[in-house]
Design a protein around this motif. Structure first.
Motif, mmCIF file in Angstrom:
data_model
loop_
_atom_site.group_PDB
_atom_site.id
_atom_site.type_symbol
_atom_site.label_atom_id
_atom_site.label_comp_id
_atom_site.label_asym_id
_atom_site.label_seq_id
_atom_site.Cartn_x
_atom_site.Cartn_y
_atom_site.Cartn_z
ATOM 1 N N PRO A 1 21.795 60.169 -25.423
ATOM 2 C CA PRO A 1 20.763 59.657 -24.508
ATOM 3 C C PRO A 1 19.338 59.968 -24.957
ATOM 4 O O PRO A 1 18.406 59.261 -24.563
ATOM 5 C CB PRO A 1 21.087 60.368 -23.187
ATOM 6 N N GLN B 1 24.485 53.505 -22.774
ATOM 7 C CA GLN B 1 24.483 53.215 -24.207
ATOM 8 C C GLN B 1 23.704 51.933 -24.501
ATOM 9 O O GLN B 1 22.929 51.869 -25.461
ATOM 10 C CB GLN B 1 25.928 53.136 -24.719
ATOM 11 N N ARG C 1 20.068 52.664 -24.123
ATOM 12 C CA ARG C 1 19.534 53.400 -25.272
ATOM 13 C C ARG C 1 19.202 52.447 -26.414
ATOM 14 O O ARG C 1 18.191 52.609 -27.109
ATOM 15 C CB ARG C 1 20.580 54.433 -25.707
#
Length: 536
Positions: free
Chosen positions: A483, A508, A511
């Motif tokens: 993260p 995810q 990110r």
């Protein structure tokens, strides 16, 4: 015209057959002398091959992980280059930089002995094969310990039970860990001390203290076992050595390497913020500690999985005391992954408990022998028994002979039982994967993962998703993709499958979006894998 089969002049038929009979006798003697080493060698070889295949297939099909395979790979590569055991994957994750030493995370200087293997092949495959060999070799001292008490043939069954045991299988199937050294060294320490070779046992204990910072608990437990069995001088020496090692490693060596007062894995906040506070907390609330030892239920399940495969006979041996500190360390902590039968944590005590099981059944056999002896001559060495046994029963004819046979008989039945139980547990744990074709094929996304790996150039720093990092570590500097942005020039992400250390799958994708907004550009994308590069 028929051939002449009569003996030559001056020779009888018996004389002609003497050389052949002598050869057969010598061959039979050779096989008898070599049968046990050959059988034990076959067990070790087959076990090592099975463990290696298990680990290598998982690595090739992207089921290994940065935490912990890459961490150890980076550390051993440092030793192999005659440098410090830096582990940037864990150091950057802790916010301590690329030069972080693995010794500050876990004190495992014994990893340096694997460094020469990296001169042959530089990559995580080397660690997996080395782990397989180390785990398999522990069957040798286990066999010797069992043979001394149960006889050589039952000892082979015990060695097989160790080789297919679930703690070893779970270790072989989960990356590489320093515990690979523990079954071998702990079994050597137990067996050599039992054989009267105290010097070798001490060397094995010293080796254990170099495996991990908490191995003093295992060595101290062995010292307590010696004290209980009235070997006070040796027991006191082992306990003092272990305590001195615990204090020195945790209080001096690991802080020098970069660890804090309680390290990075303190898991006893309920009991206190330091070792001293935790010890005081446990002393104030022993009932609470006892309750935490068996709650939640998964801890009871783990204890059952540990003691049932030895038919509970380890409970009759004081050698089990050696394992108790390691069990308490896990069960009194607040990490759920420490409590269950998964992962590698139970391999720290598997050889100890198996030897304790052997010792326990031997003690039970001696009790049974003594009870029979107390009943009088009608059950021990009686004429009826001797005559009915025939000429081959000489071992039972003398005083105590039947007692010895009774003791070994109990051990034989026990060895069969533990071997059968160990084999029946194979499908439940990692070794069961070896008979499933789907295990070797891997998941459908494997091809895309390989293409993503190929898109990353050599020699760069890359943040990689946990299960892809091991495929990159031999030619790049791998950091764990998580993260928090690590500012690496390359990123290998996976947005289709949840991966550690993200708290939720959707994080995810977020990110990746953040990286794109910050200047990264996509280089490859397929089946959820995305390779990003930030132009310099």
């Amino acid at each position: 015209m028929s051939a002449d089969t009569s003996p030559g002049p001056g020779r009888t038929g018996a004389e002609e057959t003497e050389p052949a009979a002598g050869f057969v006798g010598r061959a039979d003697g050779f096989l008898r002398r070599r049968a046990h080493p050959l059988a034990l060698g076959a067990t070790v070889l087959l076990a090592a091959c099975a463990y290696a295949v298990l680990g290598l297939v998982k690595l090739a099909t992207f089921r290994a992980s940065i935490f912990d395979l890459v961490i150890f790979d980076q550390a051993v590569r440092g030793y192999a280059g005659f440098g410090p055991p830096a582990a940037p994957a864990v150091g950057v994750n802790y916010g301590l930089g690329m030069d972080f030493l693995q010794l500050a995370d876990h004190f495992s200087p014994i990893l340096a002995v694997l460094a020469p293997l990296y001169w042959i092949h530089d990559g995580p495959q080397t660690l997996i094969v080395a782990q397989a060999v180390l785990l398999a070799l522990a069957a040798v001292p286990v066999w010797h310990y069992a043979a001394r008490r149960l006889g050589p043939v039952p000892a082979h069954l015990v060695a097989v039970a160790y080789a297919v045991s679930w703690p070893v299988a779970q270790t072989a199937g989960f990356d590489f860990h320093e515990v690979a050294f523990v079954p071998l060294l702990s079994a050597i320490m137990i067996e050599r001390f039992d054989a009267g070779r105290r010097g070798v046992a001490v060397l094995a204990a010293l080796g254990l203290l170099l495996v991990k910072e908490d191995m003093g608990l295992l060595v101290a437990g062995f010292g307590v076992y010696l004290l209980v069995t009235r070997r006070r001088l040796e027991g006191t020496a082992f306990v003092l050595l272990a305590l001195a090692a615990l204090v020195t490693i945790r209080g001096v060596l690991m802080p020098l390497a970069g660890a804090g007062e309680t390290g990075f894995h303190w898991a006893y906040g309920r009991w206190g913020a330091t070792v001293g506070e935790a010890a005081a907390g446990l002393a104030r609330d022993p009932l609470g500690a006892l309750w935490q030892f068996v709650s939640p239920e998964i801890k009871v399940d783990t204890l059952a999985f540990l003691f049932w495969p030895v038919l509970l006979t380890a409970l009759f041996s004081p050698l089990t005391l050696m394992a108790l500190p390691m069990i308490a360390e896990r069960f009194l902590g607040d990490r759920p992954q420490w409590w269950g039968p998964d992962h590698h944590y139970n391999a720290f005590i598997v050889a100890t408990l198996l030897c304790a099981g052997v010792d326990g059944v031997d003690r039970l056999g001696r009790r049974l022998r003594n009870r029979r002896a107390e009943r009088g001559p009608d059950t021990v060495g009686s004429p009826d028994r001797t005559e009915s046994a025939g000429a081959g029963a000489g071992r039972d004819a003398g005083p105590g002979g039947a007692g010895r046979d009774t003791r070994r008989e109990a051990g034989r039945y026990w060895a069969v039982g533990v071997c059968v139980i160990a084999i029946t547990l194979i499908p439940r744990f990692a070794l069961g994967n070896l008979v499933e074709w789907s295990f070797y094929e891997g998941d459908p996304h494997v091809a895309a993962a390989r293409e993503a790996v190929a898109a990353v150039p050599d020699g760069v720093v890359v943040e990689a998703v946990n299960h892809v990092g091991p495929a990159l570590t031999s030619r790049t500097t791998v950091l764990l993709w998580g993260p928090v942005a690590r500012d690496a020039p390359w990123i290998v992400a996976d947005v289709d499958r949840w991966s550690f250390p993200f708290g939720a799958h959707e994080l995810q994708r977020q990110r990746v979006d953040e990286a794109l907004r910050s200047g990264y550009r996509p280089v490859f994308e397929r089946d959820g894998y995305i390779v990003l590069n930030r132009p310099s």
